[in-house]
Design a protein around this motif. Structure first.
Motif, PDB file in Angstrom:
ATOM      1  N   VAL A 137       0.836  -1.196   0.000  1.00  0.00           N
ATOM      2  CA  VAL A 137       0.000   0.000   0.000  1.00  0.00           C
ATOM      3  C   VAL A 137       0.875   1.251   0.000  1.00  0.00           C
ATOM      4  CG1 VAL A 137      -1.658   1.322   1.378  1.00  0.00           C
ATOM      5  CG2 VAL A 137      -1.981  -1.139   1.053  1.00  0.00           C
TER       6      VAL A 137
ATOM      7  N   LEU B 131      -9.728   0.696  11.542  1.00  0.00           N
ATOM      8  CA  LEU B 131      -9.495   1.078  10.157  1.00  0.00           C
ATOM      9  C   LEU B 131     -10.785   0.931   9.357  1.00  0.00           C
ATOM     10  CD1 LEU B 131      -6.154  -0.780   9.352  1.00  0.00           C
ATOM     11  CD2 LEU B 131      -6.449   1.700   9.494  1.00  0.00           C
TER      12      LEU B 131
ATOM     13  N   PRO C  25     -12.110  -2.450   3.563  1.00  0.00           N
ATOM     14  CA  PRO C  25     -12.332  -2.349   2.119  1.00  0.00           C
ATOM     15  C   PRO C  25     -13.814  -2.341   1.794  1.00  0.00           C
ATOM     16  CG  PRO C  25     -10.548  -3.865   2.568  1.00  0.00           C
ATOM     17  CD  PRO C  25     -11.131  -3.497   3.903  1.00  0.00           C
TER      18      PRO C  25
ATOM     19  N   VAL D 237     -12.940   2.672  -0.270  1.00  0.00           N
ATOM     20  CA  VAL D 237     -11.650   2.149   0.168  1.00  0.00           C
ATOM     21  C   VAL D 237     -11.441   0.773  -0.451  1.00  0.00           C
ATOM     22  CG1 VAL D 237     -10.332   1.339   2.174  1.00  0.00           C
ATOM     23  CG2 VAL D 237     -11.683   3.453   2.322  1.00  0.00           C
TER      24      VAL D 237
ATOM     25  N   SER E   6      -8.023  -0.975   0.040  1.00  0.00           N
ATOM     26  CA  SER E   6      -7.106  -1.638   0.977  1.00  0.00           C
ATOM     27  C   SER E   6      -6.804  -0.662   2.105  1.00  0.00           C
ATOM     28  CB  SER E   6      -5.779  -2.027   0.305  1.00  0.00           C
ATOM     29  OG  SER E   6      -5.961  -2.941  -0.742  1.00  0.00           O
ATOM     30  N   SER E   7      -6.725  -1.146   3.338  1.00  0.00           N
ATOM     31  CA  SER E   7      -6.368  -0.282   4.461  1.00  0.00           C
ATOM     32  C   SER E   7      -5.418  -1.035   5.376  1.00  0.00           C
ATOM     33  CB  SER E   7      -7.614   0.167   5.229  1.00  0.00           C
ATOM     34  OG  SER E   7      -8.363  -0.935   5.697  1.00  0.00           O
TER      35      SER E   7
ATOM     36  N   ALA F  35      -4.388   4.004   3.402  1.00  0.00           N
ATOM     37  CA  ALA F  35      -5.256   3.171   2.568  1.00  0.00           C
ATOM     38  C   ALA F  35      -5.063   3.509   1.108  1.00  0.00           C
ATOM     39  CB  ALA F  35      -6.726   3.379   2.962  1.00  0.00           C
TER      40      ALA F  35
ATOM     41  N   ALA G 193      -7.608   3.771  -2.361  1.00  0.00           N
ATOM     42  CA  ALA G 193      -9.035   3.924  -2.647  1.00  0.00           C
ATOM     43  C   ALA G 193      -9.226   4.294  -4.106  1.00  0.00           C
ATOM     44  CB  ALA G 193      -9.654   4.998  -1.750  1.00  0.00           C
TER      45      ALA G 193
END
Length: 321
Positions: free
Chosen positions: A192, A257, A260, A279, A281-282, A292, A294
């Motif tokens: 990420v 968090l 996704p 979102v 991936s976080s 994240a 997005a």
């Protein structure tokens, strides 16, 4: 497939698509720092492994993939996509040719559909496609690693590190000399950080390569025809993609968090305001804090403050609007 390395001290199993390997081994940030410093390894043995052998392997794959591989030198790593007829991303392959065989690792559970498609396109070409997942495991060594590489191992070397294709039976013995082990969460945090898209995370059923910055790295714009090329060329020459990938710095005071799929809206609008993205991936990063990736609508201002659910987010441009 369940990795034998889940028996290592402190191993906590990952969930979801990464089930089968360790999420972490007891200290997420220590594992991240080790990888960032070029130490340790990541068990990616849950990923699919597909090989293509035969005299026509490169020229044949060149017709099917978004990448220019007809003259791919032995030992040179690349990545490529397979698109639908409408240009939507269906598969992502991380490739290297060892001189006689193309080796690729792919997202867990996608190898069967990939092989079915490849088999349907063989026609008269001299190629053999095989699922080697049961026999070979992928291990990742971070950039700068001095860990040994077993003699005869197929190596895919990139700017982010080396992916080794090891006999699955050798996985435990290799772990003893390549440690310390880092879990998939540490690997994902660095992914990420480097804005690297992942199939099934940054993609949905309508994602095209331009939205994720895969043009140039996984899509070659000066190669011959392949399925979905018309969409790639049209967007490249005549327009802009409808969405763009962004990197988000999340409010660090929040305990949780945004998962996704969490909807994004402009911070200035009401909680039930219009959705402008989501979102993908976080992660919690050892230096950057909660961050994240997005997808947002292309026309969202690059300096706009966003809300990911109830979490404030500042965006950083990855794909230009």
């Amino acid at each position: 497939m369940k990795s034998p390395l889940l028996s290592l001290p402190g191993a906590v199993p990952a969930e979801g698509v990464d089930e089968g390997v360790a999420a972490h081994y007891g200290d997420l940030f220590r594992e991240q720092r080790a990888l960032a410093d070029g130490a340790g390894f990541v068990d990616l043995s849950h990923r699919g492994v597909v090989t293509v052998s035969g005299d026509d392997r490169l020229s044949w794959l060149h017709l099917l993939l978004t990448q220019h591989v007809s003259e791919l030198p032995a030992g040179e790593a690349t990545e490529a996509l397979i698109l639908s007829a409408n240009g939507h991303i269906e598969h992502a392959l991380y490739l290297v040719d060892d001189g006689t065989t193309v080796w690729a690792h792919v997202e867990p559970g996608t190898q069967e559909a990939l092989i079915a498609y490849l088999e349907s396109m063989k026609f008269f070409y001299r190629v053999e496609v095989a699922d080697r997942t049961a026999d070979f495991a992928v291990v990742h060594l971070p950039a700068g690693s001095i860990a040994p590489v077993p003699e005869g191992a197929v190596v895919r070397e990139t700017a982010y590190g080396r992916d080794l294709f090891l006999p699955r039976a050798d996985l435990e013995s290799y772990a003893e000399q390549a440690g310390p082990a880092a879990g998939i969460l540490a690997y994902e945090a660095l992914r990420v950080e480097h804005h690297r898209p992942r199939l099934g995370f940054e993609t949905d059923h309508r994602t095209i390569p331009h939205e994720l910055g895969w043009i140039g790295t996984a899509v070659h714009l000066q190669k011959g025809c392949y399925r979905g090329q018309e969409t790639v060329a049209r967007v490249q020459n005549l327009g802009k993609p409808p969405r763009r990938l962004v990197f988000l710095h999340l409010d660090g005071s929040e305990v949780h968090l945004p998962v996704p799929g969490t909807e994004l809206r402009l911070a200035e609008e009401e909680p039930d305001g219009r959705k402008i993205g989501f979102v993908t991936s976080s992660v919690r990063h050892h230096e950057l804090g909660p961050v994240a990736l997005a997808l947002v609508k292309r026309n969202v201002p690059v300096d706009a403050r966003l809300m990911a659910g109830d979490t404030a987010a500042a965006q950083e441009v990855v794909v230009e609007p």
